[in-house]
Design a protein around this motif. Structure first.
Motif, PDB file in Angstrom:
ATOM      1  N   LEU A 119       0.851  -1.188   0.000  1.00 44.46           N
ATOM      2  CA  LEU A 119       0.000   0.000   0.000  1.00 44.46           C
ATOM      3  C   LEU A 119       0.887   1.239   0.000  1.00 44.46           C
ATOM      4  O   LEU A 119       1.819   1.347   0.807  1.00 44.46           O
ATOM      5  CB  LEU A 119      -0.914  -0.007   1.231  1.00 44.46           C
ATOM      6  N   SER A 120       0.589   2.158  -0.930  1.00 45.29           N
ATOM      7  CA  SER A 120       1.280   3.452  -0.982  1.00 45.29           C
ATOM      8  C   SER A 120       0.272   4.536  -0.635  1.00 45.29           C
ATOM      9  O   SER A 120      -0.847   4.549  -1.171  1.00 45.29           O
ATOM     10  CB  SER A 120       1.863   3.710  -2.375  1.00 45.29           C
ATOM     11  N   CYS A 121       0.660   5.418   0.253  1.00 43.52           N
ATOM     12  CA  CYS A 121      -0.256   6.476   0.677  1.00 43.52           C
ATOM     13  C   CYS A 121       0.451   7.829   0.623  1.00 43.52           C
ATOM     14  O   CYS A 121       1.650   7.934   0.886  1.00 43.52           O
ATOM     15  CB  CYS A 121      -0.806   6.210   2.076  1.00 43.52           C
ATOM     16  N   VAL A 122      -0.329   8.839   0.259  1.00 44.22           N
ATOM     17  CA  VAL A 122       0.155  10.219   0.173  1.00 44.22           C
ATOM     18  C   VAL A 122      -0.856  11.098   0.893  1.00 44.22           C
ATOM     19  O   VAL A 122      -2.064  11.033   0.610  1.00 44.22           O
ATOM     20  CB  VAL A 122       0.312  10.670  -1.294  1.00 44.22           C
ATOM     21  N   CYS A 123      -0.381  11.906   1.814  1.00 43.10           N
ATOM     22  CA  CYS A 123      -1.269  12.805   2.542  1.00 43.10           C
ATOM     23  C   CYS A 123      -1.261  14.175   1.851  1.00 43.10           C
ATOM     24  O   CYS A 123      -0.198  14.727   1.549  1.00 43.10           O
ATOM     25  CB  CYS A 123      -0.830  12.941   3.998  1.00 43.10           C
ATOM     26  N   ILE A 124      -2.445  14.711   1.623  1.00 45.32           N
ATOM     27  CA  ILE A 124      -2.604  15.993   0.937  1.00 45.32           C
ATOM     28  C   ILE A 124      -3.042  17.030   1.962  1.00 45.32           C
ATOM     29  O   ILE A 124      -4.157  16.964   2.498  1.00 45.32           O
ATOM     30  CB  ILE A 124      -3.646  15.887  -0.193  1.00 45.32           C
ATOM     31  N   GLY A 125      -2.135  17.947   2.239  1.00 48.61           N
ATOM     32  CA  GLY A 125      -2.461  19.043   3.145  1.00 48.61           C
ATOM     33  C   GLY A 125      -2.796  18.612   4.554  1.00 48.61           C
ATOM     34  O   GLY A 125      -3.414  19.378   5.297  1.00 48.61           O
ATOM     35  N   GLY A 126      -2.418  17.402   4.950  1.00 50.52           N
ATOM     36  CA  GLY A 126      -2.732  16.932   6.290  1.00 50.52           C
ATOM     37  C   GLY A 126      -4.195  16.630   6.501  1.00 50.52           C
ATOM     38  O   GLY A 126      -4.614  16.382   7.642  1.00 50.52           O
ATOM     39  N   ARG A 127      -5.001  16.633   5.395  1.00 47.65           N
ATOM     40  CA  ARG A 127      -6.447  16.438   5.530  1.00 47.65           C
ATOM     41  C   ARG A 127      -6.945  15.222   4.768  1.00 47.65           C
ATOM     42  O   ARG A 127      -7.760  14.465   5.290  1.00 47.65           O
ATOM     43  CB  ARG A 127      -7.185  17.686   5.027  1.00 47.65           C
ATOM     44  N   TRP A 128      -6.481  15.041   3.546  1.00 45.51           N
ATOM     45  CA  TRP A 128      -6.952  13.945   2.712  1.00 45.51           C
ATOM     46  C   TRP A 128      -5.822  12.944   2.515  1.00 45.51           C
ATOM     47  O   TRP A 128      -4.662  13.335   2.294  1.00 45.51           O
ATOM     48  CB  TRP A 128      -7.436  14.460   1.352  1.00 45.51           C
ATOM     49  N   LEU A 129      -6.195  11.679   2.535  1.00 45.88           N
ATOM     50  CA  LEU A 129      -5.213  10.600   2.387  1.00 45.88           C
ATOM     51  C   LEU A 129      -5.461   9.893   1.063  1.00 45.88           C
ATOM     52  O   LEU A 129      -6.540   9.336   0.836  1.00 45.88           O
ATOM     53  CB  LEU A 129      -5.314   9.598   3.548  1.00 45.88           C
ATOM     54  N   PHE A 189      -1.885   1.212  11.189  1.00 43.36           N
ATOM     55  CA  PHE A 189      -0.835   1.931  10.460  1.00 43.36           C
ATOM     56  C   PHE A 189      -1.261   3.363  10.144  1.00 43.36           C
ATOM     57  O   PHE A 189      -0.509   4.321  10.376  1.00 43.36           O
ATOM     58  CB  PHE A 189      -0.511   1.173   9.171  1.00 43.36           C
ATOM     59  N   VAL A 190      -2.471   3.535   9.612  1.00 44.71           N
ATOM     60  CA  VAL A 190      -2.941   4.876   9.245  1.00 44.71           C
ATOM     61  C   VAL A 190      -3.077   5.755  10.485  1.00 44.71           C
ATOM     62  O   VAL A 190      -2.646   6.925  10.493  1.00 44.71           O
ATOM     63  CB  VAL A 190      -4.274   4.774   8.482  1.00 44.71           C
ATOM     64  N   ASN A 191      -3.649   5.215  11.542  1.00 42.68           N
ATOM     65  CA  ASN A 191      -3.807   6.011  12.763  1.00 42.68           C
ATOM     66  C   ASN A 191      -2.455   6.361  13.380  1.00 42.68           C
ATOM     67  O   ASN A 191      -2.273   7.460  13.919  1.00 42.68           O
ATOM     68  CB  ASN A 191      -4.662   5.251  13.773  1.00 42.68           C
ATOM     69  N   GLY A 192      -1.508   5.434  13.296  1.00 40.67           N
ATOM     70  CA  GLY A 192      -0.188   5.718  13.856  1.00 40.67           C
ATOM     71  C   GLY A 192       0.546   6.803  13.090  1.00 40.67           C
ATOM     72  O   GLY A 192       1.146   7.711  13.689  1.00 40.67           O
ATOM     73  N   VAL A 193       0.518   6.735  11.748  1.00 40.47           N
ATOM     74  CA  VAL A 193       1.180   7.765  10.947  1.00 40.47           C
ATOM     75  C   VAL A 193       0.507   9.119  11.143  1.00 40.47           C
ATOM     76  O   VAL A 193       1.175  10.163  11.260  1.00 40.47           O
ATOM     77  CB  VAL A 193       1.184   7.354   9.464  1.00 40.47           C
ATOM     78  N   GLY A 198       0.726  14.493  12.833  1.00 36.74           N
ATOM     79  CA  GLY A 198      -0.230  15.542  13.179  1.00 36.74           C
ATOM     80  C   GLY A 198      -1.304  15.749  12.133  1.00 36.74           C
ATOM     81  O   GLY A 198      -1.825  16.869  11.990  1.00 36.74           O
ATOM     82  N   TRP A 199      -1.669  14.687  11.396  1.00 41.27           N
ATOM     83  CA  TRP A 199      -2.702  14.821  10.369  1.00 41.27           C
ATOM     84  C   TRP A 199      -4.088  14.828  11.017  1.00 41.27           C
ATOM     85  O   TRP A 199      -4.327  14.172  12.033  1.00 41.27           O
ATOM     86  CB  TRP A 199      -2.633  13.668   9.366  1.00 41.27           C
ATOM     87  N   GLN A 200      -4.992  15.534  10.380  1.00 35.22           N
ATOM     88  CA  GLN A 200      -6.407  15.524  10.747  1.00 35.22           C
ATOM     89  C   GLN A 200      -7.175  15.017   9.523  1.00 35.22           C
ATOM     90  O   GLN A 200      -7.650  15.792   8.699  1.00 35.22           O
ATOM     91  CB  GLN A 200      -6.873  16.925  11.164  1.00 35.22           C
ATOM     92  N   LEU A 201      -7.256  13.711   9.390  1.00 33.67           N
ATOM     93  CA  LEU A 201      -7.809  13.103   8.178  1.00 33.67           C
ATOM     94  C   LEU A 201      -9.317  13.302   8.115  1.00 33.67           C
ATOM     95  O   LEU A 201     -10.036  13.063   9.095  1.00 33.67           O
ATOM     96  CB  LEU A 201      -7.471  11.608   8.140  1.00 33.67           C
ATOM     97  N   GLU A 202      -9.760  13.744   6.916  1.00 37.87           N
ATOM     98  CA  GLU A 202     -11.181  13.978   6.679  1.00 37.87           C
ATOM     99  C   GLU A 202     -11.749  13.055   5.607  1.00 37.87           C
ATOM    100  O   GLU A 202     -12.955  12.781   5.619  1.00 37.87           O
ATOM    101  CB  GLU A 202     -11.409  15.435   6.250  1.00 37.87           C
TER     102      GLU A 202
END
Length: 278
Positions: A119-129, A189-193, A198-202
């Motif tokens: 799985l490859s993940c990229v966080c956009i602006g700390g809001r969208w994954l 994994f997602v919650n730990g990263v 300091g992400w606030q995933l929406e």
């Protein structure tokens, strides 16, 4: 009585005077201790006393006589005994041996095959994954950066890709429910990263919902998307074709543009005023 006393009696009976030392000579062996008879000498003649001692001696034991076998008894030879035993064995009724019951083999429970995927993940602006099955190539990373810039979600810089592998290490034992364990692993994994960064995933951007492949199929099961909602991560999901498909298909890019443009508009709209365009 001790042997010394008996010896003195015999000497007196034979008329021989017995002498005993009163003092111990230097370097002489000590005299054996015994019961000295201090009674005065009897007036019986020595010959009679000797005869009396001989009469008091115990009679010698007679050796036991061997019992002779009877004339009519003939010892049985080993061959005769063996023949008699074989005859008795042959006359005994033979019973067939009952076969021992074979225990029925217990059916082994079938275990589900373990899930393996990248799985490859990229966080956009700390809001969208942004989630992608497998590893992103350099061309796919550049395409993602260009699309995010065109939609107004980033400045066009190459994204920071975080790679996750499941299982993270060789499994030492088979899991009872591999799918549920994989869902818990991805969620952790997602919650730990997110906690460390300091992400606030929406929201989730899931690229590859219409693509077949081992990584895509496994990740689709893990995300458990129903009604544009991931039950595993408890986040809304925006879905698009995989980057590998968009890289080689111009028509797929054109078909995605309206949806991508609407995604950029929602990026600048507060959560309370958003309309569902997924």
């Amino acid at each position: 009585m001790t042997p010394e006393v008996i010896r003195r009696h015999y000497l007196e009976a034979m008329g021989i005077t017995a002498w005993a030392c009163r003092y111990q000579l230097p370097n002489a062996r000590p005299t054996e201790a015994c019961e000295w008879d201090d009674t005065p000498a009897a007036s019986t003649p020595p010959r009679e006393r000797l005869q009396a001692l001989l009469d008091d001696a115990p009679a010698p034991r007679t050796p036991p006589t061997d019992v002779q076998p009877a004339k009519g008894d003939v010892p049985a030879s080993p061959s005769a005994v063996r023949a008699l035993l074989e005859e008795q064995r042959s006359t005994a009724p033979s019973q067939p041996a009952k076969p021992s019951p074979t225990p029925a083999a217990e059916p082994q429970p079938t275990r589900a095959q373990p899930l393996e995927f990248h799985l490859s993940c990229v966080c956009i602006g700390g809001r969208w994954l942004s989630l992608h099955a497998g590893k992103l190539s350099a061309a796919e990373q550049r395409l993602l950066a260009n699309m995010l810039q065109a939609a107004g979600l980033s400045d066009g810089a190459m994204p920071d890709v975080t790679l996750f592998k499941w299982p993270p290490m060789a499994m030492t034992f088979a899991a009872d429910d591999p799918l549920e364990e994989a869902r818990e692993g991805v969620s952790a994994f997602v919650n730990g990263v997110a906690s460390r960064q300091g992400w606030q995933l929406e929201e989730l951007l899931w690229w590859g919902a219409d693509t077949t492949g081992s990584d895509h199929e496994a990740l689709s099961q893990v995300l458990d998307v129903h009604d544009d909602q991931s039950r595993s991560l408890a986040l809304p999901v925006w879905q698009a074709p995989a980057l590998s498909t968009l890289t080689h298909s111009i028509s797929a890019k054109r078909a995605l543009w309206p949806k991508l443009h609407a995604l950029g508009q929602r990026w600048h709209t507060p959560l309370s005023g958003r309309a569902d365009d997924r």
